[in-house]
Design a protein around this motif. Structure first.
Motif, PDB file in Angstrom:
ATOM      1  N   GLY A  63      31.163  38.074  36.484  1.00  0.00           N
ATOM      2  CA  GLY A  63      29.950  37.558  35.870  1.00  0.00           C
ATOM      3  C   GLY A  63      29.999  36.087  35.528  1.00  0.00           C
ATOM      4  O   GLY A  63      29.016  35.534  35.011  1.00  0.00           O
ATOM      5  N   MET A  64      31.126  35.428  35.801  1.00  0.00           N
ATOM      6  CA  MET A  64      31.173  33.989  35.542  1.00  0.00           C
ATOM      7  C   MET A  64      30.166  33.282  36.438  1.00  0.00           C
ATOM      8  O   MET A  64      29.832  33.733  37.538  1.00  0.00           O
ATOM      9  CB  MET A  64      32.577  33.442  35.780  1.00  0.00           C
ATOM     10  N   GLU A  65      29.668  32.173  35.937  1.00  0.00           N
ATOM     11  CA  GLU A  65      28.675  31.426  36.703  1.00  0.00           C
ATOM     12  C   GLU A  65      29.362  30.630  37.805  1.00  0.00           C
ATOM     13  O   GLU A  65      30.376  29.961  37.572  1.00  0.00           O
ATOM     14  CB  GLU A  65      27.893  30.494  35.782  1.00  0.00           C
ATOM     15  N   ILE A  66      28.817  30.725  38.994  1.00  0.00           N
ATOM     16  CA  ILE A  66      29.329  30.027  40.167  1.00  0.00           C
ATOM     17  C   ILE A  66      28.217  29.120  40.688  1.00  0.00           C
ATOM     18  O   ILE A  66      27.034  29.486  40.672  1.00  0.00           O
ATOM     19  CB  ILE A  66      29.777  31.024  41.249  1.00  0.00           C
ATOM     20  N   GLU A  67      28.583  27.951  41.135  1.00  0.00           N
ATOM     21  CA  GLU A  67      27.595  26.980  41.601  1.00  0.00           C
ATOM     22  C   GLU A  67      26.613  27.594  42.602  1.00  0.00           C
ATOM     23  O   GLU A  67      27.005  28.268  43.546  1.00  0.00           O
ATOM     24  CB  GLU A  67      28.309  25.796  42.260  1.00  0.00           C
TER      25      GLU A  67
ATOM     26  N   PRO B 222      24.910  32.221  43.402  1.00  0.00           N
ATOM     27  CA  PRO B 222      24.814  32.933  44.679  1.00  0.00           C
ATOM     28  C   PRO B 222      24.804  34.445  44.520  1.00  0.00           C
ATOM     29  O   PRO B 222      25.215  34.991  43.498  1.00  0.00           O
ATOM     30  CB  PRO B 222      26.087  32.477  45.408  1.00  0.00           C
ATOM     31  N   ALA B 223      24.372  35.102  45.583  1.00  0.00           N
ATOM     32  CA  ALA B 223      24.431  36.558  45.654  1.00  0.00           C
ATOM     33  C   ALA B 223      25.851  36.980  45.999  1.00  0.00           C
ATOM     34  O   ALA B 223      26.649  36.192  46.506  1.00  0.00           O
ATOM     35  CB  ALA B 223      23.455  37.072  46.709  1.00  0.00           C
ATOM     36  N   PRO B 224      26.202  38.239  45.719  1.00  0.00           N
ATOM     37  CA  PRO B 224      27.548  38.716  46.063  1.00  0.00           C
ATOM     38  C   PRO B 224      27.794  38.674  47.564  1.00  0.00           C
ATOM     39  O   PRO B 224      26.872  38.691  48.376  1.00  0.00           O
ATOM     40  CB  PRO B 224      27.543  40.158  45.547  1.00  0.00           C
ATOM     41  N   GLY B 225      29.078  38.640  47.911  1.00  0.00           N
ATOM     42  CA  GLY B 225      29.462  38.769  49.314  1.00  0.00           C
ATOM     43  C   GLY B 225      29.751  37.445  49.984  1.00  0.00           C
ATOM     44  O   GLY B 225      29.598  36.368  49.418  1.00  0.00           O
TER      45      GLY B 225
ATOM     46  N   ASP C 169      28.689  25.237  48.466  1.00  0.00           N
ATOM     47  CA  ASP C 169      30.005  24.902  47.920  1.00  0.00           C
ATOM     48  C   ASP C 169      30.549  25.992  47.002  1.00  0.00           C
ATOM     49  O   ASP C 169      31.751  26.238  46.974  1.00  0.00           O
ATOM     50  CB  ASP C 169      29.933  23.591  47.142  1.00  0.00           C
ATOM     51  N   GLN C 170      29.687  26.602  46.210  1.00  0.00           N
ATOM     52  CA  GLN C 170      30.063  27.702  45.317  1.00  0.00           C
ATOM     53  C   GLN C 170      31.342  27.413  44.529  1.00  0.00           C
ATOM     54  O   GLN C 170      32.300  28.191  44.539  1.00  0.00           O
ATOM     55  CB  GLN C 170      30.155  29.022  46.106  1.00  0.00           C
ATOM     56  N   HIS C 171      31.341  26.261  43.840  1.00  0.00           N
ATOM     57  CA  HIS C 171      32.448  25.931  42.945  1.00  0.00           C
ATOM     58  C   HIS C 171      32.470  26.882  41.752  1.00  0.00           C
ATOM     59  O   HIS C 171      31.422  27.276  41.245  1.00  0.00           O
ATOM     60  CB  HIS C 171      32.304  24.508  42.415  1.00  0.00           C
TER      61      HIS C 171
ATOM     62  N   CYS D  75      33.886  30.019  46.303  1.00  0.00           N
ATOM     63  CA  CYS D  75      34.252  31.291  45.687  1.00  0.00           C
ATOM     64  C   CYS D  75      33.204  32.363  45.938  1.00  0.00           C
ATOM     65  O   CYS D  75      31.995  32.113  45.849  1.00  0.00           O
ATOM     66  CB  CYS D  75      34.443  31.109  44.177  1.00  0.00           C
ATOM     67  N   VAL D  76      33.665  33.555  46.219  1.00  0.00           N
ATOM     68  CA  VAL D  76      32.804  34.701  46.484  1.00  0.00           C
ATOM     69  C   VAL D  76      32.464  35.402  45.173  1.00  0.00           C
ATOM     70  O   VAL D  76      33.329  35.540  44.296  1.00  0.00           O
ATOM     71  CB  VAL D  76      33.505  35.680  47.448  1.00  0.00           C
ATOM     72  N   VAL D  77      31.230  35.847  45.032  1.00  0.00           N
ATOM     73  CA  VAL D  77      30.832  36.653  43.880  1.00  0.00           C
ATOM     74  C   VAL D  77      31.307  38.083  44.114  1.00  0.00           C
ATOM     75  O   VAL D  77      30.997  38.695  45.143  1.00  0.00           O
ATOM     76  CB  VAL D  77      29.299  36.632  43.691  1.00  0.00           C
TER      77      VAL D  77
END
Length: 415
Positions: free
Chosen positions: A197-201, A204-207, A216-218, A237-239
């Motif tokens: 549940g941490m916030e990712i840039e 994004p949706a999972p997967g 980038d999904q930092h 980083c992947v959700v």
């Protein structure tokens, strides 16, 4: 922005840079390989390594991966924070944490008379392009890079780096199994204080597959501690709904230290820098002062870096007129700012006093901030949201309003 590995280059890992005397966006930007999120999506990125990551015994900004030889770099001796003529600033705090010492390169003041202005890069710094605030809300316009803050008791959870583990830092408990730094492996597992549940840039949706995600999904996690704080920063980083977490690579920054990453190493940023340190935070602007340099990107960079950067991912020749990673700029003192909104004036004052540091390849003149829904709240004047007013203000500025200050000559050590 994702960077490609360089072919045919050799690693010279294990050499740690220490800067002399410091230790002793709305709309889609162009020039980024991944699409910008709407309403100010980040054109930031990096996180890639050059040369394939074969290394041994590398140092770490956290000290977790072993030390290197100090004293290498291209900054002038006696410079404060790597800036000849600079001086230690007021220091920066965020979420109860000191963000590096006051004489750290991010925190040094560069608006003094003895700081040298150079024109080496003028021809390749876009003069007519408007600076763009690359931040905004997390759930609304999905802009900026979120910062997750946890206390000292936050447990470490497994995380696997799948692209550049050999230039990544392990968590406090070390690597699980083989050490990718010693073996040159692109894959390695450790544990960071990440949580489901941490916030990712980009919200994004999972997967997806780390290292191949379109954005980038930092992931940034700031861990508080009784004797100092630590920033855990990862790229692509992947959700997930359960650990292990999966990212392309990761870096750990001891925020009480001025130590840099080993020569040639990347971080979650292409330049090998801390992302957290260079973000414009909403809380800073609301408090009326930003006391650090600001992270900025350019679409074309050279294949060299200037400390505090430790890595480059550009396509243009070393020593060319294209900006290197770590290049420091500042807003010219002559640029009037009194007509801008209060939030913009705070940011502009920081750009004059502390400047900007080139941290990644991305859209030209995009500067980054945190992802916070407060940016999309109504501004104090009631005319628009805070972020929309700031974006509008910066459309009145251009690259010609900025100048480069000398902090050293670009190098390619370790690339």
């Amino acid at each position: 922005m994702r960077q490609s590995k360089w072919l045919g280059s050799a690693k010279d890992i294990g050499i740690a840079f220490v800067v002399a005397a410091v230790g002793g966006c709305s709309g889609g930007g162009t020039g980024d390989s991944s699409p910008d999120a709407g309403g100010g999506g980040s054109s930031s990125g990096g996180g890639s390594s050059s040369g394939g990551g074969s290394s041994s015994g590398g140092g770490s900004s956290s000290g977790a991966a072993g030390g290197g030889d100090a004293g290498q770099g291209s900054t002038s001796s006696g410079a404060v924070g790597g800036v000849p003529g600079g001086q230690a600033g007021a220091g920066t705090t965020f979420a109860g944490c000191q963000i590096f010492p006051a004489d750290n390169p991010w925190n040094v003041e560069i608006d003094l008379a003895d700081v040298e202005v150079i024109h080496t890069y003028d021809s390749q710094l876009p003069q007519d392009t408007h600076p763009h605030p690359d931040f905004g809300g997390y759930t609304s316009d999905i802009g900026g890079i979120p910062v997750n803050t946890v206390d000292a008791g936050q447990p470490d959870m497994p995380v696997t780096f799948v692209s550049y583990a050999s230039e990544s830092d392990p968590g406090p408990s070390g690597w699980v199994g083989a050490n990718p730094v010693a073996t040159g492996a692109d894959i390695g597992t450790t544990a960071y204080p990440f949580f489901v549940g941490m916030e990712i840039e980009g919200n994004p949706a999972p997967g997806g597959t780390a290292g191949s995600l379109p954005g980038d999904q930092h992931a940034l996690v700031l861990r508080q501690g009784p004797s100092g704080c630590t920033s855990y920063e990862a790229w692509n980083c992947v959700v997930v709904s359960n650990p292990p977490f999966q990212c392309a690579n990761g870096a750990v920054f001891d925020l009480t230290s001025n130590a840099l990453r080993p020569a040639g190493w990347t971080s979650a940023d292409a330049a090998g820098l801390s992302i957290l340190a260079g973000l414009v935070k909403l809380s800073e602007v609301q408090a009326g002062e930003v006391t650090h340099a600001i992270r900025v990107t350019f679409s074309i960079t050279q294949s060299g870096y200037v400390p505090p950067a430790t890595h480059a991912a550009g396509t243009e020749p070393l020593g060319s007129a294209y900006p290197p990673m770590g290049l420091r700029l500042r807003l010219k003192a002559s640029v009037p700012t009194s007509s801008y909104t209060a939030a913009s004036q705070v940011i502009l004052a920081a750009m004059k006093k502390y400047g900007l540091i080139v941290a990644d390849n991305g859209s030209d003149w995009y500067f980054q901030g945190d992802s916070n829904d407060g940016w999309t709240a109504t501004a104090p004047d009631g005319n628009d949201t805070i972020i929309n007013e700031v974006v509008g203000d910066f459309r009145h500025l251009s690259g010609a309003d900025f100048e480069v200050v000398y902090t050293g000559d670009p190098v390619a050590t370790g690339l």
